[in-house]
Design a protein around this motif. Structure first.
Motif, short mmCIF file in Angstrom:
data_model
loop_
_atom_site.label_atom_id
_atom_site.label_comp_id
_atom_site.label_asym_id
_atom_site.label_seq_id
_atom_site.Cartn_x
_atom_site.Cartn_y
_atom_site.Cartn_z
N LYS A 258 0.83 -1.21 0.00
CA LYS A 258 0.00 0.00 0.00
C LYS A 258 0.87 1.26 0.00
CE LYS A 258 -4.21 -1.65 2.29
NZ LYS A 258 -4.97 -1.65 3.56
N ILE A 259 2.01 1.19 0.70
CA ILE A 259 2.92 2.33 0.79
C ILE A 259 3.78 2.44 -0.47
CG2 ILE A 259 4.88 3.30 2.06
CD1 ILE A 259 3.75 1.75 4.55
N MET A 260 4.26 1.31 -0.98
CA MET A 260 5.23 1.32 -2.07
C MET A 260 4.62 1.50 -3.45
SD MET A 260 7.82 -1.70 -0.88
CE MET A 260 8.80 -1.47 -2.35
N ALA A 261 3.40 0.97 -3.65
CA ALA A 261 2.79 0.97 -4.99
C ALA A 261 1.73 2.06 -5.11
CB ALA A 261 2.18 -0.39 -5.28
N GLN A 262 1.39 2.39 -6.33
CA GLN A 262 0.32 3.37 -6.60
C GLN A 262 -0.98 2.63 -6.86
OE1 GLN A 262 1.76 5.44 -10.03
NE2 GLN A 262 3.59 6.17 -9.02
N ASP A 263 -2.09 3.26 -6.45
CA ASP A 263 -3.43 2.70 -6.71
C ASP A 263 -3.53 1.23 -6.33
OD1 ASP A 263 -4.47 5.09 -7.62
OD2 ASP A 263 -3.81 4.73 -9.67
N PHE A 264 -2.99 0.89 -5.17
CA PHE A 264 -3.06 -0.50 -4.69
C PHE A 264 -4.51 -0.85 -4.37
CE2 PHE A 264 -3.22 -3.64 -1.29
CZ PHE A 264 -2.41 -4.64 -1.80
N LYS A 265 -4.94 -2.02 -4.83
CA LYS A 265 -6.32 -2.45 -4.60
C LYS A 265 -6.38 -3.96 -4.41
CE LYS A 265 -9.56 -1.88 -7.94
NZ LYS A 265 -10.72 -1.38 -8.70
N VAL A 266 -7.15 -4.39 -3.41
CA VAL A 266 -7.40 -5.81 -3.22
C VAL A 266 -8.61 -6.20 -4.05
CG1 VAL A 266 -8.04 -7.61 -1.57
CG2 VAL A 266 -6.43 -5.81 -0.89
N LEU A 267 -8.41 -7.14 -4.98
CA LEU A 267 -9.51 -7.60 -5.83
C LEU A 267 -10.27 -8.75 -5.19
CD1 LEU A 267 -7.60 -7.59 -9.25
CD2 LEU A 267 -9.14 -5.83 -8.37
N GLY A 268 -9.60 -9.48 -4.32
CA GLY A 268 -10.28 -10.59 -3.65
C GLY A 268 -9.37 -11.35 -2.72
N GLU A 269 -9.95 -11.91 -1.67
CA GLU A 269 -9.27 -12.77 -0.70
C GLU A 269 -10.13 -14.02 -0.56
OE1 GLU A 269 -7.51 -8.91 1.77
OE2 GLU A 269 -8.93 -10.28 2.76
N TYR A 270 -9.56 -15.20 -0.82
CA TYR A 270 -10.40 -16.38 -0.95
C TYR A 270 -9.60 -17.66 -0.68
CZ TYR A 270 -8.24 -15.68 -5.57
OH TYR A 270 -7.36 -15.45 -6.59
N LYS A 271 -10.22 -18.81 -0.86
CA LYS A 271 -9.56 -20.09 -0.65
C LYS A 271 -8.86 -20.53 -1.94
CE LYS A 271 -13.02 -21.90 2.58
NZ LYS A 271 -14.02 -22.96 2.80
N ASN A 272 -7.66 -21.06 -1.79
CA ASN A 272 -6.89 -21.59 -2.92
C ASN A 272 -7.56 -22.87 -3.39
OD1 ASN A 272 -5.00 -22.47 -4.72
ND2 ASN A 272 -3.30 -22.54 -3.26
N ALA A 273 -8.05 -22.88 -4.62
CA ALA A 273 -8.74 -24.05 -5.15
C ALA A 273 -7.80 -25.19 -5.49
CB ALA A 273 -9.55 -23.66 -6.39
N ARG A 274 -6.51 -24.92 -5.49
CA ARG A 274 -5.52 -25.95 -5.82
C ARG A 274 -5.17 -26.83 -4.63
NH1 ARG A 274 -5.69 -27.51 -10.72
NH2 ARG A 274 -4.59 -26.31 -12.28
N LEU A 275 -5.57 -26.47 -3.43
CA LEU A 275 -5.23 -27.28 -2.25
C LEU A 275 -6.27 -28.35 -2.01
CD1 LEU A 275 -3.98 -24.51 0.22
CD2 LEU A 275 -2.63 -26.06 -1.21
#
Length: 275
Positions: A258-275
């Protein structure tokens, strides 16, 4: 509680199959012929969630869908990987030599290019959806016309499969996102994958610095996709997927990005379907 989902395509499409596997066969679906319609459906609250293909193991990323998710502030609440088997199908009592035209979605045709090189007499025509073509062949009783679609589409629309699994690479997977207009209700303890977006200055090593942050925070980079900023020539946004063992590691990385990058945005937080 998700009661209805919007899908691109009609029943029998690969998006329909994902709705059955990710949710269950009783899930109510809304058929949309374009991804713009899919997004519009959830923005207007006609459906609780939507399913969007995002990348294929043969054809690569579906760039416009990254842009739709970003531009409309959609939230990824889950992912699903589907084994894609493309079959050539037509009305019964025809052979492949009888077929003059094959219609399907551009991505499907792209995944089957090598197969059709054997049949130069067949004209390939891009269409909006795999299953919708199968449905049209049945409803209009189109002879000498074939579709490239799923086994489910052949069953639903009573078409005969002329050739099975015609995709160039037999192990063919597509990754799908399940998106909503609001963030997920998944507890932090269950979250082990995230999709984020950011922009960087044109400075030497700026991307490498961010990637080092991910590594230092014990995050594993599973995908990075750049997308040009239309309004700013030669500037790019980066879409990144990361996996992690603990949410706290991700939280730490997120605060630094958030500090280092510009326009930082979280698109999603979810379960890894590969596990």
């Amino acid at each position: 509680m998700i009661k209805s989902v919007a899908i691109q395509g009609v029943k029998g499409s690969f998006h329909h199959i994902v709705s059955q596997q990710f949710f269950d066969e009783s899930m109510s679906i809304s058929e949309c012929l374009t991804f713009d319609e899919v997004v519009d459906s959830i923005l207007k609250s006609n459906n609780d969630a939507a399913i969007m293909a995002i990348e294929n193991s043969i054809a690569g990323s579906i760039i416009p869908n990254y842009a739709l998710i970003d531009n409309y502030d959609l939230h990824i609440i889950g992912e699903h990987y589907l084994d894609i088997q493309h079959h050539l199908m037509a009305l019964p009592n025809q052979t492949i030599n009888d077929i003059k035209e094959v219609y399907s979605h551009p991505m499907a045709l792209l995944q089957c290019k090598a197969f059709f090189k054997q049949y130069p007499h067949i004209k390939l025509i891009e269409d909006k959806d795999t299953a919708e073509v199968a449905q049209r062949i049945q409803s209009k009783q189109l002879k000498q016309v074939a579709a490239v679609a799923s086994q489910l589409a052949a069953e639903l629309f009573q078409l005969e499969i002329l050739s099975k699994s015609i995709q160039t690479i037999k192990h063919n997977e597509t990754r799908f996102f399940i998106v909503k207009t609001k963030n997920s209700e998944i507890p932090e303890i269950q979250i082990n994958k995230a999709s984020v977006k950011f922009e960087l200055d044109h400075k030497r090593g700026s991307l490498a610095t961010i990637l080092n942050v991910l590594s230092d925070c014990k995050l594993n980079l599973t995908k990075i996709q750049s997308l040009p900023k239309i309004e700013t020539p030669w500037k790019y946004a980066f879409f990144v997927d990361v996996t992690f063992e603990t949410y706290n590691d991700y939280k730490k990385a997120k605060s630094v990005m958030k500090i280092m990058a510009q326009d930082f945005k979280v698109l999603g937080e979810y379960k890894n379907a590969r596990l």
